[in-house]
Design a protein around this motif. Structure first.
Motif, mmCIF file in Angstrom:
data_model
loop_
_atom_site.group_PDB
_atom_site.id
_atom_site.type_symbol
_atom_site.label_atom_id
_atom_site.label_comp_id
_atom_site.label_asym_id
_atom_site.label_seq_id
_atom_site.Cartn_x
_atom_site.Cartn_y
_atom_site.Cartn_z
ATOM 1 N N TYR A 259 13.772 41.577 7.389
ATOM 2 C CA TYR A 259 13.511 40.215 7.841
ATOM 3 C C TYR A 259 13.430 39.285 6.629
ATOM 4 O O TYR A 259 12.896 39.655 5.584
ATOM 5 C CB TYR A 259 12.215 40.138 8.630
ATOM 6 N N GLU A 260 13.939 38.084 6.800
ATOM 7 C CA GLU A 260 13.946 37.138 5.679
ATOM 8 C C GLU A 260 12.532 36.860 5.191
ATOM 9 O O GLU A 260 12.281 36.814 3.982
ATOM 10 C CB GLU A 260 14.634 35.838 6.095
ATOM 11 N N ARG A 261 11.604 36.642 6.116
ATOM 12 C CA ARG A 261 10.199 36.497 5.740
ATOM 13 C C ARG A 261 9.619 37.905 5.632
ATOM 14 O O ARG A 261 8.977 38.413 6.561
ATOM 15 C CB ARG A 261 9.455 35.679 6.793
ATOM 16 N N ASN A 262 9.832 38.509 4.507
ATOM 17 C CA ASN A 262 9.509 39.925 4.338
ATOM 18 C C ASN A 262 8.020 40.225 4.384
ATOM 19 O O ASN A 262 7.615 41.372 4.614
ATOM 20 C CB ASN A 262 10.091 40.454 3.029
ATOM 21 N N LEU A 263 7.176 39.225 4.201
ATOM 22 C CA LEU A 263 5.727 39.425 4.278
ATOM 23 C C LEU A 263 5.161 38.957 5.607
ATOM 24 O O LEU A 263 3.949 39.038 5.823
ATOM 25 C CB LEU A 263 5.025 38.702 3.121
ATOM 26 N N GLY A 264 6.010 38.456 6.477
ATOM 27 C CA GLY A 264 5.560 38.059 7.811
ATOM 28 C C GLY A 264 5.575 36.560 8.029
ATOM 29 O O GLY A 264 5.993 35.773 7.166
ATOM 30 N N ASP A 265 5.095 36.160 9.221
ATOM 31 C CA ASP A 265 5.154 34.760 9.651
ATOM 32 C C ASP A 265 3.817 34.024 9.530
ATOM 33 O O ASP A 265 3.729 32.847 9.912
ATOM 34 C CB ASP A 265 5.619 34.687 11.116
ATOM 35 N N ASN A 266 2.779 34.690 9.028
ATOM 36 C CA ASN A 266 1.495 34.010 8.891
ATOM 37 C C ASN A 266 1.596 32.848 7.917
ATOM 38 O O ASN A 266 2.382 32.871 6.976
ATOM 39 C CB ASN A 266 0.412 34.991 8.439
ATOM 40 N N ARG A 267 0.788 31.856 8.140
ATOM 41 C CA ARG A 267 0.902 30.593 7.406
ATOM 42 C C ARG A 267 0.840 30.764 5.898
ATOM 43 O O ARG A 267 1.567 30.092 5.157
ATOM 44 C CB ARG A 267 -0.204 29.636 7.863
ATOM 45 N N ASP A 268 0.003 31.694 5.420
ATOM 46 C CA ASP A 268 -0.172 31.808 3.973
ATOM 47 C C ASP A 268 0.975 32.535 3.278
ATOM 48 O O ASP A 268 1.085 32.496 2.043
ATOM 49 C CB ASP A 268 -1.500 32.510 3.648
ATOM 50 N N VAL A 269 1.865 33.201 4.040
ATOM 51 C CA VAL A 269 2.973 33.930 3.407
ATOM 52 C C VAL A 269 4.341 33.559 3.969
ATOM 53 O O VAL A 269 5.353 34.076 3.501
ATOM 54 C CB VAL A 269 2.775 35.462 3.547
ATOM 55 N N GLN A 270 4.389 32.673 4.963
ATOM 56 C CA GLN A 270 5.661 32.395 5.618
ATOM 57 C C GLN A 270 6.667 31.688 4.702
ATOM 58 O O GLN A 270 7.862 31.683 4.983
ATOM 59 C CB GLN A 270 5.435 31.561 6.886
ATOM 60 N N HIS A 271 6.189 31.140 3.612
ATOM 61 C CA HIS A 271 7.103 30.489 2.664
ATOM 62 C C HIS A 271 7.835 31.506 1.782
ATOM 63 O O HIS A 271 8.804 31.150 1.102
ATOM 64 C CB HIS A 271 6.329 29.514 1.782
ATOM 65 N N ILE A 272 7.385 32.740 1.773
ATOM 66 C CA ILE A 272 8.020 33.777 0.953
ATOM 67 C C ILE A 272 9.197 34.349 1.728
ATOM 68 O O ILE A 272 9.036 34.920 2.809
ATOM 69 C CB ILE A 272 7.011 34.888 0.596
ATOM 70 N N ARG A 273 10.399 34.211 1.170
ATOM 71 C CA ARG A 273 11.627 34.592 1.877
ATOM 72 C C ARG A 273 12.512 35.438 0.965
ATOM 73 O O ARG A 273 13.605 35.054 0.603
ATOM 74 C CB ARG A 273 12.351 33.331 2.359
ATOM 75 N N ASP A 274 11.994 36.596 0.605
ATOM 76 C CA ASP A 274 12.717 37.487 -0.310
ATOM 77 C C ASP A 274 13.539 38.549 0.417
ATOM 78 O O ASP A 274 14.193 39.369 -0.222
ATOM 79 C CB ASP A 274 11.729 38.180 -1.253
ATOM 80 N N GLY A 275 13.478 38.546 1.749
ATOM 81 C CA GLY A 275 14.193 39.554 2.512
ATOM 82 C C GLY A 275 15.652 39.191 2.749
ATOM 83 O O GLY A 275 16.185 38.230 2.185
ATOM 84 N N ALA A 276 16.303 39.976 3.608
ATOM 85 C CA ALA A 276 17.703 39.727 3.944
ATOM 86 C C ALA A 276 17.835 38.354 4.595
ATOM 87 O O ALA A 276 17.009 37.953 5.406
ATOM 88 C CB ALA A 276 18.213 40.809 4.887
ATOM 89 N N SER A 277 18.877 37.636 4.237
ATOM 90 C CA SER A 277 19.073 36.288 4.764
ATOM 91 C C SER A 277 20.553 36.018 4.946
ATOM 92 O O SER A 277 21.410 36.711 4.382
ATOM 93 C CB SER A 277 18.473 35.248 3.809
ATOM 94 N N LEU A 278 20.856 34.996 5.721
ATOM 95 C CA LEU A 278 22.249 34.615 5.926
ATOM 96 C C LEU A 278 22.919 34.154 4.634
ATOM 97 O O LEU A 278 24.061 34.552 4.358
ATOM 98 C CB LEU A 278 22.336 33.548 7.010
ATOM 99 N N PRO A 279 22.269 33.342 3.798
ATOM 100 C CA PRO A 279 22.909 32.979 2.525
ATOM 101 C C PRO A 279 23.246 34.197 1.669
ATOM 102 O O PRO A 279 24.314 34.243 1.037
ATOM 103 C CB PRO A 279 21.867 32.082 1.839
ATOM 104 N N LYS A 280 22.363 35.194 1.635
ATOM 105 C CA LYS A 280 22.627 36.398 0.842
ATOM 106 C C LYS A 280 23.813 37.171 1.414
ATOM 107 O O LYS A 280 24.661 37.681 0.667
ATOM 108 C CB LYS A 280 21.389 37.291 0.788
ATOM 109 N N LEU A 281 23.897 37.256 2.738
ATOM 110 C CA LEU A 281 25.003 37.985 3.352
ATOM 111 C C LEU A 281 26.331 37.260 3.143
ATOM 112 O O LEU A 281 27.355 37.882 2.865
ATOM 113 C CB LEU A 281 24.737 38.185 4.847
ATOM 114 N N PHE A 282 26.322 35.938 3.273
ATOM 115 C CA PHE A 282 27.555 35.181 3.045
ATOM 116 C C PHE A 282 27.983 35.265 1.583
ATOM 117 O O PHE A 282 29.175 35.358 1.280
ATOM 118 C CB PHE A 282 27.380 33.721 3.469
#
Length: 444
Positions: A259-282
């Motif tokens: 998941y792009e939000r590799n640490l989850g969707d909670n407010r304090d970590v939802q800004h962290i997006r180190d997981g798989a993402s569409l930009p990385k795949l493209f």
């Protein structure tokens, strides 16, 4: 590499050839994969980051192995059987290394010395039905005191071999699995029917899609999926394998980063997006054999997921054929309308631009997606318009649904569910089609 295997090493094989060795570092607990000289000269890297020069860090091998093992309860059961922790991928690979996704296998000396004769163990419908009656308690991992489940994913699955007579069973030796049986859990009523419908719809609108059948074992519905990385040749009594990797392996990410939000969707970590993402795949698609064709495949895949409300289209739900001279995306799989299940979170696995809420996807987010992934906006708008029109016409013409019902023994309740699912997708397709004319005019 060592000349002789010990308890901390396994042979790495491609087809019938030993191409290297997988060993476990006793101090760090991390696996190391090294190719032999012959494969370095004539072979290819079995995953982009597992380079032929053997100059890759141990976490690369861990990520590769972590992604070809089961997930969820099956992973826990596999680790328990091996008597190790869930993170000990080496010991789990020892257990089921002969029938993993793709063409690579991992074997010990004892297995090497056994005759690799084709062996078929029939699995009767009555036996499978009986096992499914108690699967919530006994699981589906072990049969005849041997682990059988080795496909990544959290849904209940079973690797099976189907012979030339259509009989289902387990294959050993030269007969590895050719199909996957997928089942639903008590809290996901109609999941199998949902996936069957979405997969068949994908085929109907012309998208490359894995072949599926809707089957039953007593009261238990199941989805029978033909593996696109396997081909059974009956006259040779052998199953040939084609190598595949998933999106996380392509990007050198562990399975927890699907998941792009590799640490989850909670407010304090939802800004962290180190997981798989569409930009990385493209971005990765630019390095594939046909960059333009690969990018178009990704566009169609993501747009179709939006149309059917498959919010869970994460990094492990996309795979690639991977070889020496060719790399291309496999047929699509795991297509499910998540909006039909109230118990699931309605959050996109990978954002459209910066948006994770599927209910907030409109022309602006689509334009943002185009800019973020370096897609021509007119191409995106045209692709979305064509696909939404195909989906709408297929579902409203009537023959698609009628043909599905005629070819399957659906109950009245199941037919009602199909109508609800169809209506849900049509509404979504019509809404997304209404956004297409504005995409190319928006500057993000």
């Amino acid at each position: 590499m060592k000349n002789k295997l010990d308890a901390y090493s396994l042979n790495v094989k491609f087809a019938e050839n030993v191409i290297g060795e997988l060993s476990l570092n006793k101090e760090t607990g991390l696996p190391k994969l090294e190719y032999n000289n012959d494969w370095q000269q004539s072979g290819f890297a079995i995953s982009p980051s597992l380079t032929l020069d053997n100059d890759h860090h141990n976490p690369v091998a861990y990520n590769f192995l972590d992604n070809i093992l089961p997930e969820g309860d099956a992973r826990l059961l596999l680790a328990e059987r091996a008597g190790v922790s869930e993170k000990n991928v080496f010991s789990q690979i020892r257990e089921i290394g002969g029938d993993l996704s793709g063409a690579v296998t991992f074997t010990t000396n004892s297995i090497e010395q056994e005759a690799v004769q084709p062996a078929f163990r029939l699995l009767s419908k009555d036996e499978l039905e009986s096992r499914l009656d108690t699967k919530e308690y006994t699981g589906l991992l072990t049969w005849d005191d041997k682990p059988r489940l080795s496909v990544a994913g959290v849904q209940d699955k079973l690797n099976v071999f189907i012979n030339e007579n259509g009989e289902i069973g387990f294959g050993d030796g030269a007969l590895c699995s050719t199909h996957i049986l997928k089942f639903e859990k008590k809290n996901c009523l109609n999941l199998v029917l949902n996936e069957y419908f979405c997969m068949k719809l994908s085929v109907a609108v012309g998208l490359p899609t894995a072949e599926v059948e809707f089957v039953r074992f007593g009261k238990h519905p199941a989805l029978l999926v033909r593996r696109f990385d396997r081909k059974f040749v009956s006259d040779k009594k052998q199953v040939f394998r084609r190598h595949v990797i998933d999106g996380c392996q392509a990007l050198n990410l562990p399975r927890d980063f699907k998941y792009e939000r590799n640490l989850g969707d909670n407010r304090d970590v939802q800004h962290i997006r180190d997981g798989a993402s569409l930009p990385k795949l493209f971005e990765f698609s630019k390095s594939m054999s046909s960059p333009a064709q690969s990018a178009q495949w990704l566009i169609n895949w993501q747009l179709f997921n939006l149309i059917i409300s498959n919010y869970d289209s994460h990094g492990k739900n996309v795979s690639l054929f991977w070889g020496k001279d060719n790399s291309s995306f496999t047929p699509a799989y795991d297509l499910v309308n998540i909006a039909m299940f109230s118990q699931f979170k309605y959050v996109l696995a990978m954002a459209m631009g910066d948006e994770f809420d599927p209910n907030d996807i409109n022309a602006y987010q689509l334009a943002d997606f185009a800019e973020t992934c370096a897609i021509d906006k007119k191409l995106l708008a045209r692709s979305l318009s064509n696909l939404t029109k195909k989906v709408t016409s297929t579902l409203t013409a009537g023959t698609f649904v009628q043909d599905l019902i005629k070819s399957n023994d659906f109950t009245e309740e199941e037919q009602l569910y199909i109508d609800q699912l169809k209506d849900n997708i049509v509404v979504r397709a019509q809404y997304l089609n209404s956004q297409t004319s504005m995409i190319s005019t928006i500057e993000v």
